[in-house]
Design a protein around this motif. Sequence first.
Motif, mmCIF file in Angstrom:
data_model
loop_
_atom_site.group_PDB
_atom_site.id
_atom_site.type_symbol
_atom_site.label_atom_id
_atom_site.label_comp_id
_atom_site.label_asym_id
_atom_site.label_seq_id
_atom_site.Cartn_x
_atom_site.Cartn_y
_atom_site.Cartn_z
ATOM 1 N N PRO A 33 14.454 -24.444 -25.644
ATOM 2 C CA PRO A 33 14.082 -25.779 -25.065
ATOM 3 C C PRO A 33 12.687 -26.667 -25.148
ATOM 4 N N TRP A 153 10.711 -20.657 -18.799
ATOM 5 C CA TRP A 153 11.783 -21.054 -17.966
ATOM 6 C C TRP A 153 11.461 -21.518 -16.545
ATOM 7 N N TRP A 160 10.624 -29.879 -15.172
ATOM 8 C CA TRP A 160 11.780 -30.541 -16.198
ATOM 9 C C TRP A 160 12.101 -31.931 -15.998
ATOM 10 N N ARG A 161 12.065 -32.536 -14.981
ATOM 11 C CA ARG A 161 12.497 -33.841 -14.640
ATOM 12 C C ARG A 161 11.350 -34.582 -15.040
ATOM 13 N N THR A 224 23.884 -34.462 -25.655
ATOM 14 C CA THR A 224 23.285 -34.421 -24.078
ATOM 15 C C THR A 224 22.067 -33.704 -24.099
ATOM 16 N N LEU A 225 21.120 -33.618 -23.187
ATOM 17 C CA LEU A 225 19.946 -32.761 -23.388
ATOM 18 C C LEU A 225 20.415 -31.605 -23.201
ATOM 19 N N THR A 226 21.069 -31.025 -22.193
ATOM 20 C CA THR A 226 21.523 -29.814 -21.837
ATOM 21 C C THR A 226 22.291 -29.283 -22.935
ATOM 22 N N GLY A 227 23.162 -30.100 -23.598
ATOM 23 C CA GLY A 227 23.693 -29.607 -24.993
ATOM 24 C C GLY A 227 22.843 -29.353 -25.930
ATOM 25 N N VAL A 229 19.702 -28.248 -25.796
ATOM 26 C CA VAL A 229 18.891 -27.056 -25.402
ATOM 27 C C VAL A 229 19.859 -25.815 -25.641
ATOM 28 N N LEU A 230 21.048 -25.858 -25.266
ATOM 29 C CA LEU A 230 22.101 -24.690 -25.563
ATOM 30 C C LEU A 230 22.349 -24.511 -26.972
#
Length: 289
Positions: A33, A153, A160-161, A224-227, A229-230
């Motif tokens: 991340p 984390w 994060w926001r 996407t941002l989540t994608g 990171v993963l």
Amino acid sequence: MTLHEWWIAPFDDFGFMRRALMACLALGLGAGPVGVLLMLRRMSLVGDALSHAVLPGAAIGFLIAGLSYPAMGAGGLVAGLVVALLSGQVSRETVLKEDATFATFYLTSLAAGVLIVSLRGSNVDLLHVLFGTILAIDADAIRLVGLIATLTWMSLALVWRPLVAECFDPDFLRMVGGHGRGQHLLFLALVVINLVAGFQTLGTLMAVGLMMIPAAVARLWARTLTGMVLVAMGVAWSSGYLGLLISFHAHLASGPAIVLTASALFILSLGFAPGGVARRLFTRPHLAH
């Protein structure tokens, strides 16, 4: 050679391979991340600069305690934070941009670190500091890398926001009273501690490898941002696993093998990922007939 002998036996038979793999997994968890945010903030080269900035502190730790990862890690953390803070302060107080100050400080730090190690150590010691010794990593170093991933984390969960908002719309964040400077300094601190974790495994010259290359791969695959990171964490983990296997079977240096594996995944992604070259070559323009 059977599939078991190639893919599993090295980790099943040798404890040093299991410890190296655990270190890579923990490093990917924290660096994934952070690397994505660095890339989105257009600070990729800042990460590279900070990876060199930890060298003088690591070198001083080496002079005091030898090849002790806790001592070298602590010294690298202090040096990296000092360079990050000085670079930010100089860029705010002078006409120099932040990239120029980071470049100046990191070149100075790199030269000073190499000089300090050479004062007492041998060429072999210098190579250990610069390129890492992941196969010699011990339980204490693994715990340190795991602790850094956990702190990363926890810290990202708190900010994060605003960090994401600053990536895409910093003017809006300032309008709503966001504490951009404090969050920026916290983010730089997260970069430094993850580079210290990378230094424990890959050395100062390649510590940024598992931070930025997986982030670049993730940008090609995910929207996407989540994608992102993963995908970045998955690429870091895959690079660690495959790089260790390649280094074991081909008798190669493990750190460079891991980074080059990540680079190979990047090259493949350039050809086949949705954001890569192939899509642009073979996708017809929207209005073409």
